[in-house]
Write an enzyme that holds these catalytic residues in place. Structure first.
Site, short mmCIF file in Angstrom:
data_model
loop_
_atom_site.label_atom_id
_atom_site.label_comp_id
_atom_site.label_asym_id
_atom_site.label_seq_id
_atom_site.Cartn_x
_atom_site.Cartn_y
_atom_site.Cartn_z
N GLU A 262 43.57 -1.48 56.91
CA GLU A 262 44.75 -1.04 56.16
C GLU A 262 44.76 0.47 55.98
O GLU A 262 45.82 1.09 55.93
CB GLU A 262 44.82 -1.76 54.81
CG GLU A 262 44.86 -3.28 54.89
CD GLU A 262 46.00 -3.83 55.72
OE1 GLU A 262 47.03 -3.13 55.87
OE2 GLU A 262 45.87 -4.97 56.23
N HIS A 265 46.61 2.06 58.81
CA HIS A 265 48.05 2.03 58.57
C HIS A 265 48.46 3.17 57.65
O HIS A 265 49.45 3.87 57.88
CB HIS A 265 48.46 0.71 57.92
CG HIS A 265 48.55 -0.45 58.85
ND1 HIS A 265 49.34 -0.45 59.98
CD2 HIS A 265 47.97 -1.68 58.80
CE1 HIS A 265 49.24 -1.63 60.59
NE2 HIS A 265 48.42 -2.39 59.90
N GLU A 291 49.90 -0.96 64.47
CA GLU A 291 48.66 -1.73 64.60
C GLU A 291 47.65 -1.02 65.48
O GLU A 291 46.44 -1.24 65.34
CB GLU A 291 48.96 -3.13 65.14
CG GLU A 291 49.77 -4.01 64.22
CD GLU A 291 49.14 -4.26 62.86
OE1 GLU A 291 47.92 -4.01 62.70
OE2 GLU A 291 49.86 -4.68 61.94
#
Length: 496
Positions: A262, A265, A291
């Site tokens: 995460e 991201h 991704e």
């Protein structure tokens, strides 16, 4: 700036306001909001979705976009109008009431999925999934009635992606993964795993999370970490990006790599050009590109020997009893072990694509109408037996493990595999001019971050996705870089 573009900027600022409010609702509902408050949140989401829809889809906006397309002078202005026009075209054919009702449905569906997963009861979630699939099929028909409904949504998540391209991509991966996995199972050197399944104190796990956030350079003034059933990232704007993790008492590495994933991201969203704030060109360009960053930081960096060796003293300090006689080399091999498993988010790099293939084939069948929601659990279990050779013990470890379908994200899953391949090609190209092993062994992420910011992050969604993929990869995309990466890595790990 022409008057039409000034009005476009006003429209974009209003869109930002609605988007921000809806993301607050989403984030709260999955982290801290009380369960019984869901009905109110769903009503609020329906109202805000309808207002956002009406703001964009009307005759005045259609005329404005036409005028702005002629008046746009800079590359950014042209991209803003282009992105808004695409958004308009995607939803304008959907009846406003249906658009708003779908937002409400998803807000109701997520807690139903959470309850179904926790209680291992697919029947709790099934009625919502049936409505979501039906709504998505209807939306695809509104948008392009002559096109395969699943392909309509593939294109939403990864611009230009077709079913034929997906099929060819996964076939190429399968040709490498299946025989390589067979070789590993036949003659691979044994990997020690006995230390993985034990009690890992949550307080110490939280310190691991803080360490990863610090190493990735996630400024606490602009980012935060919360807890949720399924880890995710929400970007409110360039200076407010939030990620979540899920702590498991007997699996410390699940949290470590969730935060690493995460965090990738978050880095993308936090490093977009500030000139794009509050416009349609901020935010990541496609989910495959997004991704690529999360999978790159999770696996190519986070599971590298160099990084594990750097992190080893911290892990030993935080978990002295658990890692008493465990070496950095043993951790590196253990976190990279290749073994068919049940849970996608905990899968190794080699078998991960097989998990994605299962979801790809099932959600394609759902959208094409060849698989009924009621038959999903059995179909899921059969695919896992066929592709990974594992028996699924229950739906919580099967078709209920992912949140995506409860959010309406049918067509998202192939992005994970594509992103993995994009990242492998990018690193192969960047290694020509960077000694990443030495840098990561020192805990230095800055050269990698600078390179990714230059190639992808700074551009947000201003550039065409095909341009961004080529920029990231250092040339035209070719999945062979990913298959070569997997082959080299697992040959070394298993001493083949």
């Amino acid at each position: 700036m022409k008057e039409s573009m000034q009005k476009v900027r006003e429209l974009e600022k209003q869109q930002f306001g609605y988007s921000y409010a809806m993301r607050v609702i989403d984030f709260d509902s999955e982290t801290i909001a009380p369960e019984d408050g869901n009905d109110g949140r769903a009503e609020a989401m329906e109202f805000l979705s309808r207002q956002s829809f009406d703001l964009l889809v009307n005759d005045s906006t259609a005329a404005l976009l036409k005028a702005a397309a002629a008046d746009a002078e800079t590359e950014q202005e042209q991209a803003e109008v282009r992105n808004l026009q695409r958004e308009y075209d995607e939803i304008a054919k959907i009846p406003a009431a249906e658009y708003a009702a779908f937002a409400k449905l998803c807000q109701q569906s997520i807690p139903a999925w959470t309850k179904a997963k926790r209680t291992n009861d697919f029947s709790v979630f099934a009625p919502y999934l049936e409505k979501i699939v039906a709504a998505r099929r209807a939306q695809a028909a509104y948008f392009d009635p002559d096109r395969d409904p699943y392909e309509v949504f593939l294109d939403r998540y990864e611009r230009g992606l077709t079913i034929a391209q997906c099929d060819a991509f996964f076939a190429q991966l399968r040709e490498t993964i299946v025989p390589l996995l067979a070789e590993i199972q036949k003659r691979g050197a044994p990997i020690r795993t006995d230390f993985l399944n034990q009690e890992w104190p949550i307080d110490a796990q939280k310190k691991v999370s803080e360490k990863i956030m610090q190493l990735w350079g996630l400024d606490p003034k602009r980012s935060m970490l919360a807890e949720s059933e399924h880890p995710f990232t929400t970007e409110f704007w360039r200076k407010d990006v939030r990620i979540t993790t899920h702590y498991m008492p007997r699996d410390m590495f699940s949290n470590l790599y969730s935060v690493a994933h995460e965090g990738g991201h978050a880095l993308y969203e936090l490093n977009i050009n500030p000139d794009y704030d509050y416009t349609s060109v901020t935010g990541g360009a496609t989910m495959g590109l997004h991704e690529s960053q999360s999978r790159l930081f999770e696996n190519i960096v986070g599971r590298s020997r160099a990084f594990v060796e750097y992190l080893y003293p911290t892990l030993k300090e935080l978990f002295p009893q658990q890692l008493t006689d465990v070496s950095a080399e043993e951790i590196w091999r253990a976190v990279n072990r290749a073994e068919p498993s049940l849970i996608r988010t905990e899968a190794d790099e080699l078998t991960y694509a097989l998990h994605i293939m299962v979801r790809y084939e099932l959600e394609k069948a759902l959208m094409q109408g060849t698989l009924a929601v009621a038959d999903l659990p059995a179909a899921w279990n059969a695919k896992y037996k066929e592709y990974l050779g594992v028996d699924v013990p229950d739906d919580a470890h099967g078709c209920l493990q992912d949140i995506h379908w409860s959010m309406g994200d049918l067509g998202y899953f192939p992005s994970y595999a594509l992103g993995s391949a994009y990242g492998a090609q990018a690193i192969a190209d960047l290694r020509k001019t960077h000694d990443f092993d030495a840098q990561w062994a020192a805990g230095d992420m800055e050269p990698l971050k600078a390179a990714l910011k230059e190639r992808v992050w700074q551009w947000g969604s201003m550039k065409d996705p095909r341009w961004l993929v080529k920029s990231l990869c250092g040339g035209e995309f070719d999945a062979k870089y990913f298959t070569e990466y997997l082959t080299a890595k697992y040959t070394e790990i298993y001493k083949l």
